[in-house]
Design a protein around this motif. Structure first.
Motif, PDB file in Angstrom:
ATOM      1  N   VAL A  53      13.983  31.283  62.955  1.00 40.95           N
ATOM      2  CA  VAL A  53      13.485  32.316  61.925  1.00 40.95           C
ATOM      3  C   VAL A  53      12.379  32.283  61.345  1.00 40.95           C
ATOM      4  CG1 VAL A  53      14.487  33.573  59.966  1.00 40.95           C
ATOM      5  CG2 VAL A  53      16.127  33.037  61.710  1.00 40.95           C
ATOM      6  N   ILE A  54      11.346  33.137  61.122  1.00 34.30           N
ATOM      7  CA  ILE A  54      10.260  32.966  60.224  1.00 34.30           C
ATOM      8  C   ILE A  54      10.527  33.962  58.965  1.00 34.30           C
ATOM      9  CG2 ILE A  54       7.809  33.086  60.093  1.00 34.30           C
ATOM     10  CD1 ILE A  54       7.478  32.775  63.159  1.00 34.30           C
ATOM     11  N   THR A  55      10.339  33.299  57.933  1.00 39.27           N
ATOM     12  CA  THR A  55      10.512  34.409  56.702  1.00 39.27           C
ATOM     13  C   THR A  55       9.388  33.897  55.731  1.00 39.27           C
ATOM     14  OG1 THR A  55      12.121  35.191  55.160  1.00 39.27           O
ATOM     15  CG2 THR A  55      12.082  32.945  55.198  1.00 39.27           C
ATOM     16  N   GLY A  56       9.284  34.943  54.692  1.00 40.96           N
ATOM     17  CA  GLY A  56       8.280  34.631  53.552  1.00 40.96           C
ATOM     18  C   GLY A  56       9.094  34.530  52.187  1.00 40.96           C
ATOM     19  N   SER A  57       8.426  35.353  51.083  1.00 40.87           N
ATOM     20  CA  SER A  57       8.881  35.118  50.025  1.00 40.87           C
ATOM     21  C   SER A  57       9.462  36.718  49.839  1.00 40.87           C
ATOM     22  CB  SER A  57       7.825  34.842  48.946  1.00 40.87           C
ATOM     23  OG  SER A  57       7.022  36.007  48.815  1.00 40.87           O
ATOM     24  N   GLU A  58      10.038  36.636  48.425  1.00 39.18           N
ATOM     25  CA  GLU A  58      10.614  38.062  48.071  1.00 39.18           C
ATOM     26  C   GLU A  58       9.442  39.075  48.130  1.00 39.18           C
ATOM     27  OE1 GLU A  58      12.839  38.664  44.108  1.00 39.18           O
ATOM     28  OE2 GLU A  58      13.915  36.670  45.231  1.00 39.18           O
ATOM     29  N   LYS A  59       8.265  38.502  47.464  1.00 39.04           N
ATOM     30  CA  LYS A  59       7.171  39.625  47.409  1.00 39.04           C
ATOM     31  C   LYS A  59       6.450  39.731  48.569  1.00 39.04           C
ATOM     32  CE  LYS A  59       3.417  40.857  44.554  1.00 39.04           C
ATOM     33  NZ  LYS A  59       2.443  40.717  43.555  1.00 39.04           N
ATOM     34  N   ALA A  60       6.216  38.610  49.260  1.00 42.51           N
ATOM     35  CA  ALA A  60       5.482  38.925  50.549  1.00 42.51           C
ATOM     36  C   ALA A  60       5.949  38.192  51.848  1.00 42.51           C
ATOM     37  CB  ALA A  60       3.916  38.824  50.224  1.00 42.51           C
ATOM     38  N   PHE A  61       5.978  38.937  53.056  1.00 46.85           N
ATOM     39  CA  PHE A  61       6.230  38.048  54.316  1.00 46.85           C
ATOM     40  C   PHE A  61       4.762  37.399  54.464  1.00 46.85           C
ATOM     41  CE2 PHE A  61       5.691  38.010  58.814  1.00 46.85           C
ATOM     42  CZ  PHE A  61       6.867  37.065  59.214  1.00 46.85           C
ATOM     43  N   ALA A  62       3.944  38.122  54.412  1.00 47.20           N
ATOM     44  CA  ALA A  62       2.468  37.722  54.448  1.00 47.20           C
ATOM     45  C   ALA A  62       1.474  38.799  53.958  1.00 47.20           C
ATOM     46  CB  ALA A  62       2.126  36.825  56.049  1.00 47.20           C
ATOM     47  N   ALA A  63       0.367  38.855  53.434  1.00 49.25           N
ATOM     48  CA  ALA A  63      -0.467  39.727  52.991  1.00 49.25           C
ATOM     49  C   ALA A  63      -1.598  39.909  53.764  1.00 49.25           C
ATOM     50  CB  ALA A  63      -0.843  39.884  51.597  1.00 49.25           C
ATOM     51  N   GLY A  64      -1.486  39.176  55.072  1.00 51.04           N
ATOM     52  CA  GLY A  64      -2.735  39.481  55.959  1.00 51.04           C
ATOM     53  C   GLY A  64      -3.217  38.035  56.135  1.00 51.04           C
ATOM     54  N   ALA A  65      -4.460  38.110  57.131  1.00 49.93           N
ATOM     55  CA  ALA A  65      -5.091  36.645  57.422  1.00 49.93           C
ATOM     56  C   ALA A  65      -5.877  36.841  55.935  1.00 49.93           C
ATOM     57  CB  ALA A  65      -6.013  37.257  58.677  1.00 49.93           C
ATOM     58  N   ASP A  66      -6.417  35.455  55.917  1.00 48.80           N
ATOM     59  CA  ASP A  66      -6.696  34.990  54.602  1.00 48.80           C
ATOM     60  C   ASP A  66      -8.094  35.750  54.580  1.00 48.80           C
ATOM     61  OD1 ASP A  66      -8.406  33.806  52.444  1.00 48.80           O
ATOM     62  OD2 ASP A  66      -6.479  32.546  52.416  1.00 48.80           O
ATOM     63  N   ILE A  67      -8.356  36.704  53.791  1.00 47.50           N
ATOM     64  CA  ILE A  67      -9.662  37.335  53.435  1.00 47.50           C
ATOM     65  C   ILE A  67     -10.654  36.451  53.147  1.00 47.50           C
ATOM     66  CG2 ILE A  67     -10.724  39.451  52.637  1.00 47.50           C
ATOM     67  CD1 ILE A  67      -7.967  40.791  52.336  1.00 47.50           C
ATOM     68  N   LYS A  68     -10.490  35.540  52.058  1.00 42.62           N
ATOM     69  CA  LYS A  68     -11.664  34.653  51.405  1.00 42.62           C
ATOM     70  C   LYS A  68     -12.060  33.865  52.368  1.00 42.62           C
ATOM     71  CE  LYS A  68      -9.049  35.422  47.239  1.00 42.62           C
ATOM     72  NZ  LYS A  68      -8.014  34.944  46.278  1.00 42.62           N
ATOM     73  N   GLU A  69     -11.084  33.476  53.496  1.00 40.64           N
ATOM     74  CA  GLU A  69     -11.752  32.321  54.432  1.00 40.64           C
ATOM     75  C   GLU A  69     -12.548  33.242  55.559  1.00 40.64           C
ATOM     76  OE1 GLU A  69      -9.188  28.877  56.486  1.00 40.64           O
ATOM     77  OE2 GLU A  69      -8.752  30.877  57.498  1.00 40.64           O
ATOM     78  N   MET A  70     -12.093  34.294  55.783  1.00 41.83           N
ATOM     79  CA  MET A  70     -12.944  35.132  56.807  1.00 41.83           C
ATOM     80  C   MET A  70     -14.210  35.494  56.180  1.00 41.83           C
ATOM     81  SD  MET A  70      -9.958  37.648  58.928  1.00 41.83           S
ATOM     82  CE  MET A  70      -9.477  38.173  57.267  1.00 41.83           C
ATOM     83  N   GLN A  71     -14.351  35.869  55.011  1.00 42.41           N
ATOM     84  CA  GLN A  71     -15.245  36.632  54.333  1.00 42.41           C
ATOM     85  C   GLN A  71     -16.777  36.027  54.734  1.00 42.41           C
ATOM     86  OE1 GLN A  71     -17.586  35.646  51.439  1.00 42.41           O
ATOM     87  NE2 GLN A  71     -18.679  37.748  51.487  1.00 42.41           N
ATOM     88  N   PRO A  72     -16.810  34.656  54.939  1.00 35.72           N
ATOM     89  CA  PRO A  72     -18.291  34.122  55.091  1.00 35.72           C
ATOM     90  C   PRO A  72     -18.737  34.117  56.560  1.00 35.72           C
ATOM     91  CG  PRO A  72     -16.762  32.456  54.141  1.00 35.72           C
ATOM     92  CD  PRO A  72     -16.104  33.580  54.416  1.00 35.72           C
ATOM     93  N   HIS A  73     -17.798  34.611  57.379  1.00 36.02           N
ATOM     94  CA  HIS A  73     -18.020  34.603  58.951  1.00 36.02           C
ATOM     95  C   HIS A  73     -19.334  35.354  59.362  1.00 36.02           C
ATOM     96  CE1 HIS A  73     -15.550  31.387  60.523  1.00 36.02           C
ATOM     97  NE2 HIS A  73     -14.472  31.713  60.003  1.00 36.02           N
ATOM     98  N   ASN A  74     -19.728  35.044  60.509  1.00 35.09           N
ATOM     99  CA  ASN A  74     -20.747  35.818  61.309  1.00 35.09           C
ATOM    100  C   ASN A  74     -20.199  36.024  62.706  1.00 35.09           C
ATOM    101  OD1 ASN A  74     -21.667  33.735  62.618  1.00 35.09           O
ATOM    102  ND2 ASN A  74     -23.367  33.431  60.971  1.00 35.09           N
ATOM    103  N   PHE A  75     -20.749  36.926  63.369  1.00 36.26           N
ATOM    104  CA  PHE A  75     -20.229  36.910  64.851  1.00 36.26           C
ATOM    105  C   PHE A  75     -20.060  35.837  65.439  1.00 36.26           C
ATOM    106  CE2 PHE A  75     -20.878  37.412  69.343  1.00 36.26           C
ATOM    107  CZ  PHE A  75     -19.552  37.965  69.638  1.00 36.26           C
ATOM    108  N   ALA A  76     -21.124  34.960  65.611  1.00 33.45           N
ATOM    109  CA  ALA A  76     -21.065  33.440  66.155  1.00 33.45           C
ATOM    110  C   ALA A  76     -20.108  32.608  65.875  1.00 33.45           C
ATOM    111  CB  ALA A  76     -22.526  33.313  66.017  1.00 33.45           C
TER     112      ALA A  76
END
Ligand code: CAA
Length: 257
Positions: A53-76
């Motif tokens: 079983v995979i679960t999260g919290s009462e408020k969020a299972f998961a609010a997505g991939a981590d936007i702050k981690e993804m933000q600096p990426h470029n295609f390469a």
């Protein structure tokens, strides 16, 4: 191993993984995804575990991939680091995985839930693919799996507008198997997992593999695959035990052989 972003427990024959980055609503950063993959591989290899079983919290299972981690990426860098691909480890797991979803399951969170074998939703659950609002599209299978679950029209609307679906709509459209009160979510998910884990493990694994075939091949090939698996199961002691127990009006005692 010590985990920092998830909690991992065994509850009898059930493996329980709780996503645990409360400050980021369980946003799926690369560390969390790597830990999830390791925990799932561990349960897959553990012969005492029959379901996860995979679960999260009462408020969020998961609010997505981590936007702050993804933000600096470029295609390469996105390409070279194989951004998002580690999600695939979830679908490699051969034992059943139930997603127990309360609160937000957005973007990669919705995709993670869809990678599981079925979803039990709390009445508070909210599903969505809001990537369009970030200038991207779903990247962990959302455009493909959501469409298979809910059909083109609804999937297209959700992906193009980023709107969320509540639990009622998600059940109506086939995304979740059922809705339970939020307070009962974990108990209900564990109950379903316990039930599965009490059956013959090889039979459960072959049942999962056969249903998955429906998504990967034609109807005639899928039916042929199912028939061969059905026939092969007569080689197991558990088939004889299951059918003998029925005729003797007793509960079966599966030995997973
Ligand atoms: N990534 C990183 N951090 C996130 C996050 C995410 N996906 N979602 C929430 N957080 C963080 C917030 O930044 C905030 O952190 P700070 O306190 O440091 O500011 C914290 O979690 C709490 O979030 P909010 O204050 O925003 O909480 P809220 O209750 O006001 O709103 C929400 C909840 C509507 C879910 C909102 O957080 C939100 O819109 N989150 C982003 C949802 C999203 O766009 N997901 C898709 C991500 S892209 C993706 O997943 C790509 C893919 O296909 C794999």
């Amino acid at each position: 191993m010590g985990y920092e972003n998830i909690r991992v427990e065994k509850r009898g024959k059930v493996g329980l993984i709780t996503l645990d980055r409360p400050k980021a609503l369980n946003a799926l950063n690369s560390a969390l995804i790597a830990e999830l993959g390791t925990a799932l591989d561990g349960f897959d290899a553990d012969e005492r575990i029959g379901c996860v079983v995979i679960t999260g919290s009462e408020k969020a299972f998961a609010a997505g991939a981590d936007i702050k981690e993804m933000q600096p990426h470029n295609f390469a860098s996105a390409y070279q680091t194989d951004l998002i691909t580690p999600f695939d480890r979830v679908s490699r797991n051969r034992k059943p995985i139930i997603a127990a979803v309360a609160g937000y399951a957005l973007g990669g969170g919705c995709e993670l839930a869809m990678l599981c074998d079925f979803i039990i939703a709390a009445d508070t659950a909210k599903f969505g693919q809001p990537e369009i609002t970030l200038g991207v599209i779903p990247g962990a299978g959302g455009t493909q799996r959501l469409t298979r679950f809910v059909g083109k029209s609804k999937a297209m609307e959700m992906v193009l507008t980023g709107r969320m679906m509540d639990a009622e709509e998600a059940e109506r459209s086939g995304l979740v198997s059922r809705i339970v009160p939020a307070d009962d979510l974990l108990e209900e998910a564990l109950k379903a997992a316990d039930k599965i884990a009490d059956f013959s493990l090889p039979v459960v694994m072959m049942a999962k593999e056969s249903v998955d075939r429906a998504y990967e091949t034609t109807l005639s090939e899928g039916v042929r695959f199912e028939r061969r698996v059905f026939q092969a199961l007569f080689a197991l002691e558990d088939q004889n035990e299951g059918m003998t127990a029925f005729t003797e009006k007793r509960s079966p005692d599966f030995r997973n052989k």
